[in-house]
Motif scaffolding. Structure first.
Motif, short mmCIF file in Angstrom:
data_model
loop_
_atom_site.label_atom_id
_atom_site.label_comp_id
_atom_site.label_asym_id
_atom_site.label_seq_id
_atom_site.Cartn_x
_atom_site.Cartn_y
_atom_site.Cartn_z
N LEU A 172 1.72 5.48 -1.10
CA LEU A 172 1.40 6.81 -1.61
C LEU A 172 1.93 6.89 -3.04
O LEU A 172 2.92 6.23 -3.37
CB LEU A 172 2.12 7.89 -0.81
CG LEU A 172 1.65 8.25 0.59
CD1 LEU A 172 2.61 9.27 1.18
CD2 LEU A 172 0.24 8.81 0.56
N SER A 230 -1.70 8.00 -13.93
CA SER A 230 -3.10 8.09 -13.51
C SER A 230 -3.36 7.19 -12.32
O SER A 230 -4.44 7.21 -11.75
CB SER A 230 -4.02 7.71 -14.67
OG SER A 230 -3.90 6.33 -14.94
N SER A 231 -2.38 6.38 -11.93
CA SER A 231 -2.56 5.54 -10.75
C SER A 231 -1.20 5.30 -10.11
O SER A 231 -0.16 5.50 -10.75
CB SER A 231 -3.19 4.19 -11.12
OG SER A 231 -2.27 3.41 -11.86
N GLN A 232 -1.23 4.85 -8.87
CA GLN A 232 0.00 4.56 -8.14
C GLN A 232 0.75 3.43 -8.84
O GLN A 232 1.98 3.43 -8.91
CB GLN A 232 -0.33 4.18 -6.69
CG GLN A 232 -0.89 5.34 -5.85
CD GLN A 232 -2.35 5.68 -6.14
OE1 GLN A 232 -3.01 5.09 -7.00
NE2 GLN A 232 -2.86 6.64 -5.41
N LEU A 237 0.87 -1.19 0.00
CA LEU A 237 0.00 0.00 0.00
C LEU A 237 0.90 1.23 0.00
O LEU A 237 1.61 1.48 0.97
CB LEU A 237 -0.89 -0.01 1.24
CG LEU A 237 -1.90 1.14 1.36
CD1 LEU A 237 -2.89 1.14 0.22
CD2 LEU A 237 -2.62 1.08 2.69
N HIS A 272 -0.27 12.21 -2.90
CA HIS A 272 -0.70 11.97 -1.52
C HIS A 272 -1.91 11.04 -1.42
O HIS A 272 -2.70 11.15 -0.48
CB HIS A 272 -1.00 13.30 -0.83
CG HIS A 272 0.24 14.06 -0.48
ND1 HIS A 272 0.24 15.34 -0.02
CD2 HIS A 272 1.54 13.67 -0.52
CE1 HIS A 272 1.49 15.72 0.20
NE2 HIS A 272 2.29 14.73 -0.11
N SER A 273 -2.07 10.17 -2.39
CA SER A 273 -3.13 9.19 -2.29
C SER A 273 -2.50 7.80 -2.30
O SER A 273 -1.55 7.56 -3.04
CB SER A 273 -4.10 9.37 -3.46
OG SER A 273 -5.04 8.33 -3.45
N ARG A 274 -3.06 6.91 -1.45
CA ARG A 274 -2.51 5.56 -1.35
C ARG A 274 -3.33 4.56 -2.14
O ARG A 274 -4.55 4.65 -2.18
CB ARG A 274 -2.55 5.07 0.11
CG ARG A 274 -1.51 5.67 0.98
CD ARG A 274 -1.64 5.15 2.41
NE ARG A 274 -1.04 6.10 3.31
CZ ARG A 274 0.26 6.16 3.56
NH1 ARG A 274 1.08 5.28 3.00
NH2 ARG A 274 0.75 7.09 4.35
N ALA A 275 -2.65 3.58 -2.72
CA ALA A 275 -3.33 2.44 -3.31
C ALA A 275 -2.34 1.28 -3.32
O ALA A 275 -1.15 1.46 -3.08
CB ALA A 275 -3.82 2.75 -4.73
N VAL A 276 -2.85 0.09 -3.60
CA VAL A 276 -1.99 -1.09 -3.61
C VAL A 276 -1.20 -1.12 -4.91
O VAL A 276 -1.73 -0.91 -5.99
CB VAL A 276 -2.83 -2.37 -3.45
CG1 VAL A 276 -1.97 -3.60 -3.65
CG2 VAL A 276 -3.47 -2.39 -2.07
N ILE A 287 -8.35 -0.59 -2.39
CA ILE A 287 -8.35 0.56 -1.49
C ILE A 287 -7.73 1.76 -2.19
O ILE A 287 -6.79 1.63 -2.97
CB ILE A 287 -7.59 0.22 -0.18
CG1 ILE A 287 -7.36 1.46 0.67
CG2 ILE A 287 -6.26 -0.43 -0.46
CD1 ILE A 287 -6.86 1.13 2.06
N GLN A 318 -6.81 5.88 -0.88
CA GLN A 318 -6.89 6.77 0.27
C GLN A 318 -6.14 8.06 -0.01
O GLN A 318 -4.92 8.08 -0.11
CB GLN A 318 -6.29 6.08 1.50
CG GLN A 318 -6.46 6.91 2.76
CD GLN A 318 -5.32 6.70 3.73
OE1 GLN A 318 -4.67 5.67 3.71
NE2 GLN A 318 -5.07 7.68 4.56
#
Lengths: 529, 195
Positions: free
Chosen positions: A8, A138-140, A6, A171-175, B33, B35
């Motif tokens: 940032l 566009s994504s982590q 998980l 500053h957003s978390r994802a797997v 998830i 966040q």
């Protein structure tokens, strides 16, 4: 390999770089980019590999150090917030001219809506300006994966690559599922040593070379897996969605968007795909975070007379970050009826911490300045910027890193008295020292308060480059030793502080007062240890 | 399943720890998830919020749209109401009742509480004093997490396990203290649901 974590967005960038064989990260802390370097500082593999991760004095020194590491054939990264790019710009633009040896990625975190910044500038302009490829995740998961691809791209063409983040991605978390771990590059000198000396004759040749590569960069974008066309049956509208805004779009269409969508995450803009979309659709909607970079570009690219909607035409807001909510009208959808905003709720602005030394510094300064008719306080970027708000209302300007000293100087040149600068220790070593030299050279009648909390406070307590040496730096620059004065900013020392400020204001020339007390946030952490 | 949560409070109250524990449980359950957090200047005693989305299906946006939040979990009553337009009409608001007054124009407390009680689904508790009596003042955020746990869409036991995972390296005493705080919050929530 293939581990799930998980992370940032910032951490995904950091881990992606480590796994791609990074040898050094160079950075000055700045929200929302700080966590990239901090993650590398604390990562076991980075420690084991001795990846360089100490903080630099400012973004320009960071950019140049990273270029130096690239010169030696190693993979290097430099990270900054968007306004830091203005500081690094000379080195950045010219790094595209010298080209690189080891892969070089410049990570810039933009801050649309200005959550912690003084403007909304869009770093994609800088990438285009320097004529280099840009990635915008566009994504982590994409952020992680792009780092390896960006390093490869950089080494394939020997140019720096820009990685553009925005606050929400940072500053957003994802797997994130991690991939293979690559070795670090061995040391190797450039095969084209002469190209690194940007004298006019060389620079002209390099300029042509860089321009020639534009077609290659475009082809890379056209075939990039990060740019993808998704079909939709309703061709009354075609949507171009850049980076994170793609997610806000898809939030409204769980079963797939009814309109054709071109997702853009690598630049230069994939022109062919955009022309195709324009040919099929009656109108185009551009959704991008930050400034209307793409919208402006495609207005110039298109051959057909097609309606282009976006920030410039008002379908989406002209300023501020995009959200799932403020693109609703542009998609022809309606917001559901929701609870109205509660009228009892009032703003709760940030404030200096209770017990912070900046508070005592402002308390004393305000009292002394009340004795003069027209005191002016030029301040700077840091926690002490909050001195603008009640109860202190102590400062009259905040512009950019280091501007306090030089603006106080310019105002004094124009006749202002008392002309006071308030700057933090880290901001002083970032960009205040050279301005101090200007003031000393002209014996400007200014009083400088370097409010020293022994850290880079606002970004969370990173090392400050001049800790323990501020007096000797000021002496070295030429401030008279008897006008470099240190005080502990505590309520019990209020009289001492006031006298000192009054005396130095009345001294005709450059004086430096250093109220010095550790940031109470870092002090609390030190006490726990 | 899908639960969209807005966590709110004042900088330094510990909303990110709540998010971390829920997040760890969600990952263990194999859920998706996202966040979004607030860092930087806004943390200095200002209002802070985090958007936490957990779902068995992939999640598009990092931000929760207006009117789509299933839950608002707030460590401060006025901060709970700040995000009201994001709450679904049938959503739950779970909040601490103790005001954090660091501004001169803080509204009347009774007005705030009346507004909270006027919602169809709310749980309001004094997590500060519960934390003080059963564990430690520092565990106030975990009392609130306990109160919110029946609404998360993840089994309560899994959240409790997650407390052990997150606080484990700080030693058994810290884990136990937080578990006590968690259960105290949970009991109060269960009573509120029955009412």
């Amino acid at each position: 390999m293939g581990e799930k974590q998980l992370l940032l967005g910032d951490e995904a960038v950091a881990l992606g770089a480590i796994h791609a064989g990074l040898s050094g990260v160079y950075a000055y802390p700045g929200t929302p980019s700080t966590e990239i370097t901090e993650f590398i500082q604390n990562h076991p593999l980075a420690v084991e590999r001795k990846i360089h991760s100490n903080w630099s004095s400012n973004e320009k020194t960071a950019m140049e150090s990273a270029l130096g590491m690239s010169y030696m054939g190693k993979r290097a990264m430099v990270c900054m917030k968007h306004v830091g790019m203005n500081v690094a710009a000379d080195a950045f633009v010219n790094s595209a001219m010298t080209g690189t040896n080891g892969g070089l990625i410049v990570v810039v975190a933009d801050d649309p809506s200005m959550h912690s910044s003084q403007n909304e500038q869009d770093s994609r302009f800088y990438g285009k300006f320097a004529m280099i490829p840009i990635f915008e995740p566009s994504s982590q998961q994409e952020a992680y994966r792009m780092m390896a691809d960006a390093f490869d791209l950089s080494e394939r063409y020997k140019v720096p690559v820009l990685m553009r983040m925005v606050t929400r991605m940072a500053h957003s978390r994802a797997v994130v599922k991690t991939g293979t771990i690559r070795d670090m590059n061995p040391m190797s000198y450039p095969s084209n040593p002469g190209d690194w000396v940007l004298m006019p004759a060389v620079a002209r040749k390099r300029n042509v070379h860089l321009i020639t590569m534009q077609q290659d960069f475009l082809e890379e974008s056209e075939k990039s897996m990060y740019n993808k066309m998704e079909d939709g049956a309703d061709t009354s509208l075609g949507i171009i969605a850049c980076g994170i805004v793609y997610n806000y779009l898809m939030e409204h269409f769980k079963e797939g968007c009814p309109y054709p969508v071109l997702k853009v995450a690598q630049y230069p803009l994939p022109v062919k795909a955009i022309r195709q979309l324009a040919k099929r659709c009656d109108s185009l909607l551009v959704l991008e975070d930050g400034q209307p970079v793409v919208e402006e570009m495609i207005r110039g690219v298109l051959e057909q007379g097609i309606v282009v909607k976006g920030r410039l035409t008002g379908e989406v807001p002209r300023t501020g970050e995009l959200t799932p909510d403020n693109i609703v009208a542009a998609l022809g959808l309606k917001n559901e009826e929701v609870y109205p905003a509660c009228e009892l709720v009032v703003p709760r602005p940030p404030a200096l911490c209770q017990g912070c030394g900046h508070r005592d510094m402002y308390g004393a300064l305000n009292e002394v300045l009340r004795e003069y008719e027209n005191g002016r306080v030029f301040s700077d970027i840091g926690c002490y910027t909050l001195g603008f708000l009640p109860p202190y209302r102590a400062i009259h300007s905040v512009v950019d890193m280091g501007a306090s000293i030089t603006m106080a100087k310019g105002a004094a040149d124009a006749g202002q008295f008392p002309s006071v600068a308030v700057i933090g220790d880290s901001t002083f070593t970032h960009s205040g020292m050279t301005g101090l030299l200007d003031a000393v050279n002209e014996q400007s009648n200014i009083t400088i308060l370097i409010s020293d909390n022994l850290t880079t406070g606002m970004t969370g307590g990173q090392d400050s480059a001049g800790t323990g040496r501020l007096e000797s730096i000021c002496r070295g620059i030429g401030v008279k030793p008897e006008h470099i004065r240190v005080v502990v900013p505590l309520p019990k020392n209020m009289e001492e502080m006031k006298n000192m400020i009054r005396e130095e204001i009345n001294y005709q020339g450059v004086s430096v007062i250093i109220p010095r007390r550790e940031c109470i946030q870092t002090a609390r952490r030190h006490n726990k240890k | 399943m899908r639960t969209d949560i807005i966590l709110s409070g004042v900088g330094g109250q510990g909303i990110l720890s709540i998010a971390t524990i829920i997040g760890a449980a969600a990952i263990k359950e194999g859920l998706y998830i996202k966040q979004a957090e607030v860092h930087g200047m806004s943390q200095r005693g200002g209002d802070v919020q985090s958007n936490l989305r957990i779902s068995s299906e992939p999640i598009a946006s990092d931000l929760i749209p207006l009117g789509k939040a299933d839950l608002i979990i707030s460590l401060e009553p006025m901060e709970a109401l700040r995000y009201l337009p994001y709450l679904r009409k049938e959503g739950w608001l779970i909040t601490n009742t103790v005001p954090f007054v660091n501004i001169p124009n803080y509204p009347e407390e009774t007005g705030l509480m009346d507004r909270i009680h006027s919602l169809s689904h709310s749980v309001s508790i004094d997590v500060d004093s519960i934390a003080r009596s059963v564990a430690s003042p520092r565990a106030a955020n975990i009392v609130l997490l306990g109160a919110a746990s029946p609404f998360l869409g993840i089994e309560v036991e899994k959240i409790e396990e997650s407390i052990r995972t997150v606080f484990g390296r700080k030693g058994e005493a810290v884990v136990e203290m937080n578990q006590k705080a968690f259960r105290a919050g949970l009991e109060i929530a269960e009573q509120s649901i029955k009412k």
